[in-house]
Design an enzyme around this catalytic site. Structure first.
Site, PDB file in Angstrom:
ATOM      1  N   ARG A 104       0.858  -1.177   0.000  1.00 26.56           N
ATOM      2  CA  ARG A 104       0.000   0.000   0.000  1.00 26.56           C
ATOM      3  C   ARG A 104       0.898   1.231   0.000  1.00 26.56           C
ATOM      4  O   ARG A 104       1.659   1.439   0.932  1.00 26.56           O
ATOM      5  CB  ARG A 104      -0.871  -0.047   1.252  1.00 26.56           C
ATOM      6  CG  ARG A 104      -1.971   0.949   1.255  1.00 26.56           C
ATOM      7  CD  ARG A 104      -2.852   0.727   2.455  1.00 26.56           C
ATOM      8  NE  ARG A 104      -2.265   1.190   3.692  1.00 26.56           N
ATOM      9  CZ  ARG A 104      -2.951   1.477   4.780  1.00 26.56           C
ATOM     10  NH1 ARG A 104      -4.257   1.318   4.785  1.00 26.56           N
ATOM     11  NH2 ARG A 104      -2.361   1.908   5.857  1.00 26.56           N
ATOM     12  N   THR A 108      -0.424   7.620  -1.366  1.00 29.25           N
ATOM     13  CA  THR A 108      -1.721   7.570  -2.063  1.00 29.25           C
ATOM     14  C   THR A 108      -2.662   6.542  -1.440  1.00 29.25           C
ATOM     15  O   THR A 108      -3.861   6.570  -1.707  1.00 29.25           O
ATOM     16  CB  THR A 108      -1.518   7.166  -3.530  1.00 29.25           C
ATOM     17  OG1 THR A 108      -0.994   5.823  -3.555  1.00 29.25           O
ATOM     18  CG2 THR A 108      -0.538   8.098  -4.237  1.00 29.25           C
ATOM     19  N   ASP A 200       1.355  -2.059  12.407  1.00 30.96           N
ATOM     20  CA  ASP A 200       1.751  -2.495  11.065  1.00 30.96           C
ATOM     21  C   ASP A 200       2.092  -3.987  11.111  1.00 30.96           C
ATOM     22  O   ASP A 200       3.109  -4.385  11.689  1.00 30.96           O
ATOM     23  CB  ASP A 200       2.951  -1.678  10.582  1.00 30.96           C
ATOM     24  CG  ASP A 200       3.262  -1.960   9.121  1.00 30.96           C
ATOM     25  OD1 ASP A 200       3.475  -3.149   8.775  1.00 30.96           O
ATOM     26  OD2 ASP A 200       3.276  -1.017   8.316  1.00 30.96           O
ATOM     27  N   ASP A 203       5.580  -5.111   9.558  1.00 29.87           N
ATOM     28  CA  ASP A 203       6.716  -4.692  10.400  1.00 29.87           C
ATOM     29  C   ASP A 203       6.787  -5.523  11.670  1.00 29.87           C
ATOM     30  O   ASP A 203       7.875  -5.910  12.112  1.00 29.87           O
ATOM     31  CB  ASP A 203       6.600  -3.207  10.762  1.00 29.87           C
ATOM     32  CG  ASP A 203       6.993  -2.309   9.601  1.00 29.87           C
ATOM     33  OD1 ASP A 203       7.573  -2.819   8.628  1.00 29.87           O
ATOM     34  OD2 ASP A 203       6.711  -1.093   9.675  1.00 29.87           O
TER      35      ASP A 203
HETATM   36  C1  PRP Z   1      -0.734  -4.056   4.806  1.00 29.18           C
HETATM   37  C2  PRP Z   1      -1.591  -5.277   5.040  1.00 29.18           C
HETATM   38  C3  PRP Z   1      -2.490  -5.285   3.835  1.00 29.18           C
HETATM   39  C4  PRP Z   1      -2.694  -3.814   3.577  1.00 29.18           C
HETATM   40  C5  PRP Z   1      -4.041  -3.431   4.123  1.00 29.18           C
HETATM   41  O1  PRP Z   1       0.276  -4.335   3.926  1.00 29.18           O
HETATM   42  O2  PRP Z   1      -0.849  -6.449   5.213  1.00 29.18           O
HETATM   43  O3  PRP Z   1      -1.927  -5.919   2.706  1.00 29.18           O
HETATM   44  O4  PRP Z   1      -1.674  -3.111   4.307  1.00 29.18           O
HETATM   45  O5  PRP Z   1      -4.344  -2.122   3.792  1.00 29.18           O
HETATM   46  P1  PRP Z   1      -5.522  -1.735   2.793  1.00 29.18           P
HETATM   47  O6  PRP Z   1      -6.685  -2.593   3.151  1.00 29.18           O
HETATM   48  O7  PRP Z   1      -5.756  -0.286   3.086  1.00 29.18           O
HETATM   49  O8  PRP Z   1      -5.050  -1.964   1.387  1.00 29.18           O
HETATM   50  P2  PRP Z   1       1.393  -3.240   3.544  1.00 29.18           P
HETATM   51  O9  PRP Z   1       0.945  -2.420   2.378  1.00 29.18           O
HETATM   52  O10 PRP Z   1       1.815  -2.498   4.765  1.00 29.18           O
HETATM   53  O11 PRP Z   1       2.579  -4.122   2.963  1.00 29.18           O
HETATM   54  P3  PRP Z   1       3.478  -5.246   3.683  1.00 29.18           P
HETATM   55  O12 PRP Z   1       2.595  -6.437   3.901  1.00 29.18           O
HETATM   56  O13 PRP Z   1       4.518  -5.493   2.642  1.00 29.18           O
HETATM   57  O14 PRP Z   1       4.030  -4.692   4.963  1.00 29.18           O
HETATM   58  N1  URA Z   2      -1.818  -2.281   7.283  1.00 32.60           N
HETATM   59  C1  URA Z   2      -1.382  -2.681   8.507  1.00 32.60           C
HETATM   60  O1  URA Z   2      -0.400  -3.415   8.621  1.00 32.60           O
HETATM   61  N2  URA Z   2      -2.038  -2.227   9.592  1.00 32.60           N
HETATM   62  C2  URA Z   2      -3.100  -1.417   9.498  1.00 32.60           C
HETATM   63  O2  URA Z   2      -3.676  -1.049  10.539  1.00 32.60           O
HETATM   64  C3  URA Z   2      -3.554  -1.020   8.212  1.00 32.60           C
HETATM   65  C4  URA Z   2      -2.887  -1.477   7.133  1.00 32.60           C
END
Ligand code: PRP
Ligand code: URA
Length: 209
Positions: A104, A108, A200, A203
């Site tokens: 994400r 944006t 997160d 993370d």
């Molecule tokens: C997080 C999570 C989802 C997304 C959710 O991933 O694991 O994939 O955000 O957010 P949304 O519903 O608003 O799209 P992130 O983009 O942080 O990537 P990562 O898993 O690589 O840390």
């Molecule tokens: N992605 C995450 O990892 N945590 C949140 O709360 C939203 C998006």
């Protein structure tokens, strides 16, 4: 419109509480996510069809039951979805695993695609898209778009925590997809993090920041 199922099994809720706790470190967080994912897989497979087979026990012949119906596929959304895979595979070792790479964009909030690799028989499998967090729903909706374009027909979405906004987005974009979660939280904050959520997920699983 797809249904939303909240798994309120006491073990799932107990473990989710420690997953949410900011004092839970990476090792324990990862173990708990695996355990909850396995328990959710147990619940999600409750309605799987069975067929009768004959086996010979050490005592005599018996008519018993084994799984029938469609084979399963897991589709973790990278990277945080990876944290749920091993727990599910422990219960369903024959499931194939396809990967969707999405993150994400922090500015944006739009999902950015970087990888897709699915089992070749994707159209014949029952697919479970997995990601711990369903926030705006942009990532899940995009991942489901991607796998539908690749031939997926039978799709479920399984997340640990959802925001109402994410549920609504997936229901609107993909009315054929049922959603399975351990909790639906209150709302999103100004950075579209789930409140109270768990922070997160990627993370916390991988010790990055
Ligand atoms: C997080 C999570 C989802 C997304 C959710 O991933 O694991 O994939 O955000 O957010 P949304 O519903 O608003 O799209 P992130 O983009 O942080 O990537 P990562 O898993 O690589 O840390
Ligand atoms: N992605 C995450 O990892 N945590 C949140 O709360 C939203 C998006």
């Amino acid at each position: 419109m797809g249904h939303v199922y909240v798994f309120d099994h006491p073990l799932i809720q107990h473990k989710l509480t420690y997953i949410r706790d900011k004092n839970t470190g990476t090792k324990e967080f990862r173990e708990l996510v695996e355990e909850v994912s396995a328990l959710m897989a147990y619940e999600i497979t409750r309605e799987m069809p069975l067929k009768e087979v004959e086996v010979e026990t050490p005592v005599q012949k018996a008519t018993c039951r084994v799984l029938s119906g469609k084979k399963l596929g897991l589709v973790p959304i990278l990277r945080a979805g990876l944290g749920m895979v091993d727990g599910i595979l422990r219960l369903i070792p024959a499931a194939k695993v396809g990967h969707i790479g999405l993150y994400r964009d922090p500015e944006t909030l739009e999902p950015v695609q970087y990888y897709a690799k699915m089992p070749s028989d994707i159209g014949e499998r029952e697919l479970i898209v997995i990601d711990p967090m369903l926030a705006t729903g942009g990532s899940a909706a995009a991942a489901i778009d991607m796998i539908k374009e690749m031939g997926a027909k039978n799709i479920k979405l399984m997340c640990l925590i959802a925001a109402p906004e994410g549920v609504e987005r997936v229901q609107q974009d993909h009315p054929d997809v049922d959603i399975y979660v351990a909790a639906v939280d209150e709302r999103l904050d100004e950075k579209s993090y789930i409140v109270p959520g768990l922070g997160d997920a990627g993370d916390r699983l991988f010790g990055t920041r």
